[in-house]
Design a protein around this motif. Sequence first.
Motif, PDB file in Angstrom:
ATOM      1  N   LEU A  97      18.660   1.090   4.277  1.00  0.00           N
ATOM      2  CA  LEU A  97      17.243   1.130   3.435  1.00  0.00           C
ATOM      3  C   LEU A  97      17.683   2.262   2.402  1.00  0.00           C
ATOM      4  CD1 LEU A  97      15.093   1.612   6.524  1.00  0.00           C
ATOM      5  CD2 LEU A  97      15.034  -0.285   4.848  1.00  0.00           C
ATOM      6  N   PRO A  98      17.017   1.719   1.161  1.00  0.00           N
ATOM      7  CA  PRO A  98      17.056   2.716   0.041  1.00  0.00           C
ATOM      8  C   PRO A  98      16.505   3.853   0.611  1.00  0.00           C
ATOM      9  CG  PRO A  98      16.287   0.547  -0.721  1.00  0.00           C
ATOM     10  CD  PRO A  98      16.555   0.493   0.847  1.00  0.00           C
ATOM     11  N   ALA A  99      16.833   5.331   0.232  1.00  0.00           N
ATOM     12  CA  ALA A  99      16.561   6.497   0.732  1.00  0.00           C
ATOM     13  C   ALA A  99      14.756   6.832   0.450  1.00  0.00           C
ATOM     14  CB  ALA A  99      17.064   7.613   0.211  1.00  0.00           C
ATOM     15  N   ALA A 100      14.507   6.489  -0.697  1.00  0.00           N
ATOM     16  CA  ALA A 100      13.121   6.568  -1.010  1.00  0.00           C
ATOM     17  C   ALA A 100      11.995   5.718  -0.130  1.00  0.00           C
ATOM     18  CB  ALA A 100      12.699   6.379  -2.612  1.00  0.00           C
ATOM     19  N   LEU A 101      12.677   4.608   0.308  1.00  0.00           N
ATOM     20  CA  LEU A 101      11.653   3.670   0.953  1.00  0.00           C
ATOM     21  C   LEU A 101      11.715   4.018   2.302  1.00  0.00           C
ATOM     22  CD1 LEU A 101      10.437   0.745   1.359  1.00  0.00           C
ATOM     23  CD2 LEU A 101      12.931  -0.091   1.825  1.00  0.00           C
ATOM     24  N   ALA A 102      12.936   4.707   2.760  1.00  0.00           N
ATOM     25  CA  ALA A 102      12.815   5.043   4.051  1.00  0.00           C
ATOM     26  C   ALA A 102      11.932   6.286   4.233  1.00  0.00           C
ATOM     27  CB  ALA A 102      14.233   5.355   4.819  1.00  0.00           C
ATOM     28  N   GLU A 103      11.902   7.143   3.321  1.00  0.00           N
ATOM     29  CA  GLU A 103      11.036   8.303   3.450  1.00  0.00           C
ATOM     30  C   GLU A 103       9.480   7.868   3.273  1.00  0.00           C
ATOM     31  OE1 GLU A 103       9.842  11.867   3.870  1.00  0.00           O
ATOM     32  OE2 GLU A 103      12.158  11.419   3.965  1.00  0.00           O
ATOM     33  N   LEU A 104       9.307   6.931   2.439  1.00  0.00           N
ATOM     34  CA  LEU A 104       7.763   6.242   2.580  1.00  0.00           C
ATOM     35  C   LEU A 104       7.166   5.893   3.952  1.00  0.00           C
ATOM     36  CD1 LEU A 104       7.477   4.749  -1.022  1.00  0.00           C
ATOM     37  CD2 LEU A 104       6.253   6.700  -0.389  1.00  0.00           C
TER      38      LEU A 104
ATOM     39  N   GLU B  68       0.894  -1.259   0.057  1.00  0.00           N
ATOM     40  CA  GLU B  68      -0.144  -0.074  -0.014  1.00  0.00           C
ATOM     41  C   GLU B  68       0.689   1.230   0.027  1.00  0.00           C
ATOM     42  OE1 GLU B  68      -3.266  -0.209   2.754  1.00  0.00           O
ATOM     43  OE2 GLU B  68      -3.897  -1.866   2.162  1.00  0.00           O
ATOM     44  N   LEU B  69       2.022   1.315   0.522  1.00  0.00           N
ATOM     45  CA  LEU B  69       2.833   2.424   0.305  1.00  0.00           C
ATOM     46  C   LEU B  69       3.317   2.429  -0.999  1.00  0.00           C
ATOM     47  CD1 LEU B  69       5.066   1.911   3.592  1.00  0.00           C
ATOM     48  CD2 LEU B  69       3.394   3.581   3.117  1.00  0.00           C
ATOM     49  N   GLY B  70       3.182   1.578  -1.925  1.00  0.00           N
ATOM     50  CA  GLY B  70       3.491   1.726  -3.286  1.00  0.00           C
ATOM     51  C   GLY B  70       5.047   0.831  -3.688  1.00  0.00           C
TER      52      GLY B  70
ATOM     53  N   GLU C 233      16.017  -4.317  -8.470  1.00  0.00           N
ATOM     54  CA  GLU C 233      16.639  -3.089  -8.959  1.00  0.00           C
ATOM     55  C   GLU C 233      17.652  -2.714  -8.009  1.00  0.00           C
ATOM     56  OE1 GLU C 233      13.480  -0.492 -10.109  1.00  0.00           O
ATOM     57  OE2 GLU C 233      12.747  -1.590 -11.795  1.00  0.00           O
ATOM     58  N   ASP C 234      17.173  -2.831  -6.438  1.00  0.00           N
ATOM     59  CA  ASP C 234      18.415  -2.242  -5.412  1.00  0.00           C
ATOM     60  C   ASP C 234      18.830  -3.282  -4.724  1.00  0.00           C
ATOM     61  OD1 ASP C 234      17.471   0.650  -5.758  1.00  0.00           O
ATOM     62  OD2 ASP C 234      15.470   0.148  -4.923  1.00  0.00           O
ATOM     63  N   GLY C 235      18.547  -4.642  -5.039  1.00  0.00           N
ATOM     64  CA  GLY C 235      19.372  -5.577  -4.435  1.00  0.00           C
ATOM     65  C   GLY C 235      19.016  -5.631  -2.823  1.00  0.00           C
ATOM     66  N   ALA C 236      17.789  -5.040  -2.521  1.00  0.00           N
ATOM     67  CA  ALA C 236      17.532  -5.139  -1.044  1.00  0.00           C
ATOM     68  C   ALA C 236      16.206  -5.920  -0.664  1.00  0.00           C
ATOM     69  CB  ALA C 236      17.090  -3.490  -0.686  1.00  0.00           C
ATOM     70  N   VAL C 237      16.146  -6.586   0.322  1.00  0.00           N
ATOM     71  CA  VAL C 237      15.213  -7.523   0.942  1.00  0.00           C
ATOM     72  C   VAL C 237      15.144  -7.308   2.256  1.00  0.00           C
ATOM     73  CG1 VAL C 237      15.471  -9.306  -1.051  1.00  0.00           C
ATOM     74  CG2 VAL C 237      16.777  -9.540   1.226  1.00  0.00           C
ATOM     75  N   PHE C 238      14.084  -7.724   2.957  1.00  0.00           N
ATOM     76  CA  PHE C 238      13.789  -7.809   4.387  1.00  0.00           C
ATOM     77  C   PHE C 238      13.871  -8.886   5.084  1.00  0.00           C
ATOM     78  CE2 PHE C 238      11.328  -3.664   2.808  1.00  0.00           C
ATOM     79  CZ  PHE C 238      12.015  -3.034   3.275  1.00  0.00           C
ATOM     80  N   ALA C 239      14.442  -8.873   6.200  1.00  0.00           N
ATOM     81  CA  ALA C 239      14.553 -10.320   6.832  1.00  0.00           C
ATOM     82  C   ALA C 239      14.044  -9.982   8.309  1.00  0.00           C
ATOM     83  CB  ALA C 239      15.769 -10.808   7.000  1.00  0.00           C
ATOM     84  N   VAL C 240      13.223 -10.815   9.105  1.00  0.00           N
ATOM     85  CA  VAL C 240      12.816 -10.643  10.486  1.00  0.00           C
ATOM     86  C   VAL C 240      13.948 -10.937  11.212  1.00  0.00           C
ATOM     87  CG1 VAL C 240      11.395 -11.443  12.286  1.00  0.00           C
ATOM     88  CG2 VAL C 240      10.613 -11.060   9.888  1.00  0.00           C
ATOM     89  N   ARG C 241      14.519  -9.876  12.122  1.00  0.00           N
ATOM     90  CA  ARG C 241      15.556 -10.136  12.933  1.00  0.00           C
ATOM     91  C   ARG C 241      15.222 -10.699  14.247  1.00  0.00           C
ATOM     92  NH1 ARG C 241      19.053  -9.978  16.209  1.00  0.00           N
ATOM     93  NH2 ARG C 241      20.945  -8.659  16.435  1.00  0.00           N
ATOM     94  N   ARG C 242      14.157 -10.103  14.787  1.00  0.00           N
ATOM     95  CA  ARG C 242      13.679 -10.202  16.033  1.00  0.00           C
ATOM     96  C   ARG C 242      12.183 -10.074  16.000  1.00  0.00           C
ATOM     97  NH1 ARG C 242      14.990 -10.186  21.570  1.00  0.00           N
ATOM     98  NH2 ARG C 242      13.745  -8.970  22.962  1.00  0.00           N
TER      99      ARG C 242
END
Length: 130
Positions: free
Chosen positions: A120-127, A39-41, A50-59
């Motif tokens: 975090l990619p800057a645009a993602l962090a801003e959203l 929903e954040l787009g 494109e950015d080589g970024a993924v999320f992983a649950v750390r805790r």
Amino acid sequence: MMHRWPVRVYYEDTDLAGIVYYANYLRFIERARTEWIRELGIDQTRLKVEDGAVFAVRRVEADYLLPAVFDDQLTVLTQVTRMTPARIELEQKVMRADALLFAARVTLACLGGDMRPRRLPAALAELMRS
């Protein structure tokens, strides 16, 4: 910003006692996080390519407070509580009307293609801040 995602309890979500199996709450909050990001787009597949970024649950820190049962209509609430350059900390709650059933604090780490922490990619962090 608080994200709300509805979920209905199906028979397959319950255990022999007829209540939601404890691990399924983790599924519910995972799906809610995915829908929040969508929903954040943010297209997570494109983010990876494109950015080589993924999320992983750390805790995950979870509290099981009240049971949910078959056919309950629940709402998962997701809210960012803290962000660092490479982590997102969230508070997630599973509610049935005004009753709090489950609460979790989740830390997500942003990883690069080498599976090492990255910013975090800057645009993602801003959203996510808005």
